[in-house]
Write an enzyme that holds these catalytic residues in place. Sequence first.
Site, PDB file in Angstrom:
ATOM      1  N   CYS A  22       3.610   3.192  33.709  1.00  0.00           N
ATOM      2  CA  CYS A  22       2.741   2.036  33.521  1.00  0.00           C
ATOM      3  C   CYS A  22       3.031   1.542  32.125  1.00  0.00           C
ATOM      4  O   CYS A  22       2.678   2.199  31.136  1.00  0.00           O
ATOM      5  CB  CYS A  22       1.263   2.387  33.659  1.00  0.00           C
ATOM      6  SG  CYS A  22       0.225   0.993  33.202  1.00  0.00           S
ATOM      7  N   CYS A  62      -0.473   0.384  30.132  1.00  0.00           N
ATOM      8  CA  CYS A  62      -1.470   1.370  29.683  1.00  0.00           C
ATOM      9  C   CYS A  62      -1.140   2.695  30.336  1.00  0.00           C
ATOM     10  O   CYS A  62      -0.156   3.312  30.004  1.00  0.00           O
ATOM     11  CB  CYS A  62      -2.882   0.886  29.981  1.00  0.00           C
ATOM     12  SG  CYS A  62      -3.079   0.225  31.647  1.00  0.00           S
ATOM     13  N   SER A  63      -1.971   3.115  31.274  1.00  0.00           N
ATOM     14  CA  SER A  63      -1.662   4.373  31.940  1.00  0.00           C
ATOM     15  C   SER A  63      -2.191   4.343  33.367  1.00  0.00           C
ATOM     16  O   SER A  63      -2.796   5.284  33.827  1.00  0.00           O
ATOM     17  CB  SER A  63      -2.246   5.549  31.161  1.00  0.00           C
ATOM     18  OG  SER A  63      -3.643   5.400  31.085  1.00  0.00           O
ATOM     19  N   CYS A  64      -1.957   3.240  34.055  1.00  0.00           N
ATOM     20  CA  CYS A  64      -2.400   3.142  35.445  1.00  0.00           C
ATOM     21  C   CYS A  64      -1.725   4.247  36.236  1.00  0.00           C
ATOM     22  O   CYS A  64      -0.521   4.469  36.113  1.00  0.00           O
ATOM     23  CB  CYS A  64      -2.033   1.784  36.043  1.00  0.00           C
ATOM     24  SG  CYS A  64      -2.866   0.428  35.216  1.00  0.00           S
TER      25      CYS A  64
END
Lengths: 112, 214
Positions: B110, B113-115
């Site tokens: 991602c 961000c950190s999906c």
Amino acid sequence: MTSNESVVRPEPFVVDVPPPRANGEIVFDAPWQSRLFGLTAALAEREALSWADVQSALIAEVQVGDHDTGTPSGYWQCWLRAVGRLEVVETEVWSDLVDELSRREVGHDHRH
Amino acid sequence: MSHDHDHDHDDHHHEQDPLALRVEALEQLLVERGLVDPQRVDALIQHYEEDLGPLNGATVVAKAWTDPAYRARLLADGTAAIAELGFGGAQGEMMVVVENTDDVHNVVVCTLCSCYPWPVLGLPPSWYKSPEYRARAVSEPREVLREFGTELDESVDVRVWDSSAEIRYLVLPAQPAGTEHLGMEELAALVTRDSMIGVRQPLSSEPEKAGSAA
């Protein structure tokens, strides 16, 4: 991943008031929050409390409305207060916790 | 350059977040009462962060390996096929499953961000959130894969999938050779979190190496 350790099989934690998520992920934004969660899970594993009790206490705390449970900090503060309502904590450690905290916060022994 | 520095342990406590102090004190008292074991608390946190979700994802992958009709449904509509097994996010994002083959290797990142597909993979590993992984998985994926120990032939096409709040990708790793006789549970044990992100291959059923097959 070692699966030979006797029991890493806690029951799934399901609460009606789910923890905050960012893009789907559960959010702990400070180490104390995950620690608190881990302590709760450890007590549940020993059947010192049940997830159902946590859930009821959490709902009660949310209804008090002191914290914005949409934020990680507010949510886990609610969780902390909910844990304080649980019988095991109330009967076993609550009064000592108050003492211990006042000692730590004041920075000197403060016995009554 | 050490100098005596014994003045501030209490100051440190004063500066600490009162909530952190409270949880620390709570833990100390619970430990003193024999109600919790701090190592068990560590293990449980790790379990919830690392193991619980990937088990769901591993079940999905093992099912796809053993049931061709399910595999077809999974690749056609990941969200629905994953929900068939009882997994899914309350947040309702779309799950897209991408399949590794002899010719294609998929990696998920991602970049924003950190999906991450939390319901099937649990909490994301810390490296997944690092700016370095997020940038390098896109700019030099083969090198990143090599650092994870995944060597791919130059002929293999590496595809990098950028997860978002709306679409989460899950890699369906190729089934390790020689595991066709295994049941769902044994197969699921071979499927690691990292193999479903695409940075590593699933475990082999051979304990050590391929050289000593019967």
